[in-house]
Design an enzyme around this catalytic site. Sequence first.
Site, mmCIF file in Angstrom:
data_model
loop_
_atom_site.group_PDB
_atom_site.id
_atom_site.type_symbol
_atom_site.label_atom_id
_atom_site.label_comp_id
_atom_site.label_asym_id
_atom_site.label_seq_id
_atom_site.Cartn_x
_atom_site.Cartn_y
_atom_site.Cartn_z
ATOM 1 N N THR A 184 0.863 -1.191 0.000
ATOM 2 C CA THR A 184 0.000 0.000 0.000
ATOM 3 C C THR A 184 0.887 1.224 0.000
ATOM 4 O O THR A 184 1.918 1.256 0.663
ATOM 5 C CB THR A 184 -0.886 0.087 1.252
ATOM 6 O OG1 THR A 184 -0.038 0.076 2.386
ATOM 7 C CG2 THR A 184 -1.862 -1.040 1.327
ATOM 8 N N GLU A 329 -6.116 -3.125 -0.058
ATOM 9 C CA GLU A 329 -6.472 -4.200 0.882
ATOM 10 C C GLU A 329 -7.722 -4.958 0.445
ATOM 11 O O GLU A 329 -8.091 -5.959 1.039
ATOM 12 C CB GLU A 329 -6.715 -3.602 2.282
ATOM 13 C CG GLU A 329 -5.460 -3.126 2.985
ATOM 14 C CD GLU A 329 -5.084 -1.676 2.657
ATOM 15 O OE1 GLU A 329 -5.521 -1.174 1.598
ATOM 16 O OE2 GLU A 329 -4.367 -1.071 3.448
ATOM 17 N N LYS A 437 -12.217 19.576 10.661
ATOM 18 C CA LYS A 437 -13.015 19.641 11.892
ATOM 19 C C LYS A 437 -13.140 21.100 12.306
ATOM 20 O O LYS A 437 -12.220 21.679 12.833
ATOM 21 C CB LYS A 437 -12.383 18.777 12.971
ATOM 22 C CG LYS A 437 -12.353 17.325 12.528
ATOM 23 C CD LYS A 437 -11.772 16.375 13.534
ATOM 24 C CE LYS A 437 -11.817 14.969 12.970
ATOM 25 N NZ LYS A 437 -10.579 14.509 12.369
ATOM 26 N N TRP A 442 -18.023 18.435 11.117
ATOM 27 C CA TRP A 442 -17.141 17.955 10.059
ATOM 28 C C TRP A 442 -17.484 18.589 8.721
ATOM 29 O O TRP A 442 -18.655 18.681 8.357
ATOM 30 C CB TRP A 442 -17.267 16.435 9.925
ATOM 31 C CG TRP A 442 -16.589 15.681 11.020
ATOM 32 C CD1 TRP A 442 -16.064 16.200 12.175
ATOM 33 C CD2 TRP A 442 -16.364 14.267 11.075
ATOM 34 N NE1 TRP A 442 -15.535 15.204 12.937
ATOM 35 C CE2 TRP A 442 -15.701 14.005 12.304
ATOM 36 C CE3 TRP A 442 -16.653 13.215 10.225
ATOM 37 C CZ2 TRP A 442 -15.327 12.713 12.671
ATOM 38 C CZ3 TRP A 442 -16.289 11.925 10.594
ATOM 39 C CH2 TRP A 442 -15.623 11.686 11.807
HETATM 40 P P1 AMP Z 1 -5.368 2.532 -2.578
HETATM 41 O O1 AMP Z 1 -5.208 1.402 -1.679
HETATM 42 O O2 AMP Z 1 -4.094 3.239 -2.898
HETATM 43 O O3 AMP Z 1 -6.122 2.170 -3.821
HETATM 44 O O4 AMP Z 1 -6.251 3.626 -1.819
HETATM 45 C C1 AMP Z 1 -7.519 3.317 -1.321
HETATM 46 C C2 AMP Z 1 -8.207 4.592 -0.881
HETATM 47 O O5 AMP Z 1 -8.422 5.457 -1.991
HETATM 48 C C3 AMP Z 1 -9.588 4.389 -0.308
HETATM 49 O O6 AMP Z 1 -9.558 3.976 1.029
HETATM 50 C C4 AMP Z 1 -10.210 5.765 -0.494
HETATM 51 O O7 AMP Z 1 -9.821 6.661 0.525
HETATM 52 C C5 AMP Z 1 -9.597 6.221 -1.790
HETATM 53 N N1 AMP Z 1 -10.533 5.980 -2.889
HETATM 54 C C6 AMP Z 1 -10.547 4.971 -3.772
HETATM 55 N N2 AMP Z 1 -11.559 5.111 -4.653
HETATM 56 C C7 AMP Z 1 -12.216 6.235 -4.313
HETATM 57 C C8 AMP Z 1 -13.371 6.929 -4.821
HETATM 58 N N3 AMP Z 1 -14.041 6.494 -5.890
HETATM 59 N N4 AMP Z 1 -13.754 8.052 -4.180
HETATM 60 C C9 AMP Z 1 -13.088 8.518 -3.105
HETATM 61 N N5 AMP Z 1 -12.004 7.926 -2.589
HETATM 62 C C10 AMP Z 1 -11.572 6.793 -3.174
#
Ligand code: AMP
Length: 540
Positions: A184, A329, A437, A442
């Site tokens: 990640t 994940e 915040k 929020w």
């Molecule tokens: P990653 O593991 O790098 O793909 O990041 C995952 C995170 O990206 C998620 O927990 C979200 O915070 C963000 N994310 C993924 N898709 C979206 C979406 N369509 N809208 C908003 N946030 C997203």
Amino acid sequence: MHGLMMNMPLNISSLIRHADRYHGDTEIVSRLVEGGIHRYTYHDAHRRSRQLANALGALGVKPTDRIGTLAWNGHRHFEIYYASSGSGAVCHTINPRLFPEQVVYIVNHADDRCVFFDLTFLPLVEKLAPHCPGVKNWVVMTDKAHMPESSLPLMCYEDLVNAHSDDYEWPDIDENAASSLCYTSGTTGNPKGVLYSHRSTILHAYGACMPDALNLSARDVVLPVVPMFHVNAWGLPYSAPLVGAKLVFPGAQLDGASLTALFDTEKVTCSAGVPTIWLGLLQHMEANGLRFGSLNRTVIGGSACPPAMIRTFEDRYGVQVLHAWGMTEMSPLGTVNTFKNRHLVWPKEQRDALQNKQGRVIFGVDLKIVDDDGKELPRDGKAFGDLLVRGPWICREYFKGEGGNPLRDGWFPTGDVATLDEDGIMQITDRSKDVIKSGGEWISSIDLENAAVAHPSVAEAAVVGVFHPKWDERPLLLVVKKPGAELTREEMLKFFEGRVAKWWIPDDVVFVDSLPHTATGKLLKTKIRDDFKNHKLPGA
Ligand code: AMP
């Protein structure tokens, strides 16, 4: 009493075997790093994956050994996916956009046995190699004619493959065995490894193809812009062979002109990528008065897709946007925004608003939202809380137990704050770390960014909370203007009126030339917050 059905392990090799047998003449097209286009079929890809599996054996690779890749989307990367996982090794895709120190950490943490890399990454590899003593072979994914000069003992991919026969039987592997590994791109601390299994990968590949997910079929031509090092290109290199869709790999050229050329010549029907990629592509389309020919849908996720982008794709170009959400994940798919019958008869404005949400949960993923005490909140589309997930393609522990047990009562906390309704439609309010915040309430930075990019002069926007003596935090808006556009602070702030609650309107606007992004194309909020932590808000 057990059921009396065959107990065949779900193995990744079955995907390429199936694609070869029943879609053997379907093409895989790749734009090469060396220049030019490479074109072959699932039949060829299967043959060469078996040759490579023999080659890995000859290099001494054993089941569960990790095979690292530093590579763009291309046919050789695809072969490595299948040869490594299919033979029982673990395909470890590394994000080359990370800092070299992070890549060194990841290669060593994963104990990569071999690393395969595209020519582009030779300078990076030359930096890494002295710090990665565990790597036995550095293999350049090219042919003899393009082998670079280097002080490192490099191997040539094509020589390696060609030196071995395709006489290879994929072994039966325990379906719960590890198949691939992806770290990640955490914005703080060291990256953590998510270790997928054969079973989780196949189930996710099935789930992704479903009609209310990506709706993939043998009639599709799929171009994953999302890199194969970002959660396995959202599983497309597995889902496409499962249905026999043609694959088009864009290599290193992800600019608007290169992508639109491929869309046209290869008659692409479905693509997938993060919003920043589409930003460049749409600007190119607009500047050159282009249209999409065969593209009928595109998956947008990885960070919130601005509503203005959805509307441009759909209303101007007639391309359906599948707004999707997930995370490394989660393999990564969790939700995809597709309508039910009753939504189709809604007035357009209401449908558009629905489409801005991150989408409807797909079977295989269970979602719930909870308050600070872990108490479940109602699925009413209004209450928002921490979003928790569980399911057979969701991580239960990081590689080597890094960070301890991540689960809360058997659920994985996503770090996102969201609402959920009775249809399972989820909307992300924010990353829990990014919500602003203000006076105990929020404010969603995503909502403010979406409102800002709806302004015709705004190319990209970011909102962060900045210290305020009375309210703790107030929103600060950073704006990248479109080339040649005029826009003042006052005009920008006025634009929010009627679009968001009055007390949400940012306290200040700063115009910047560009915004920092993470290695996977998300706004790098930690850096923005840091850069502007001393910004003095007017009136503060
Ligand atoms: P990653 O593991 O790098 O793909 O990041 C995952 C995170 O990206 C998620 O927990 C979200 O915070 C963000 N994310 C993924 N898709 C979206 C979406 N369509 N809208 C908003 N946030 C997203």
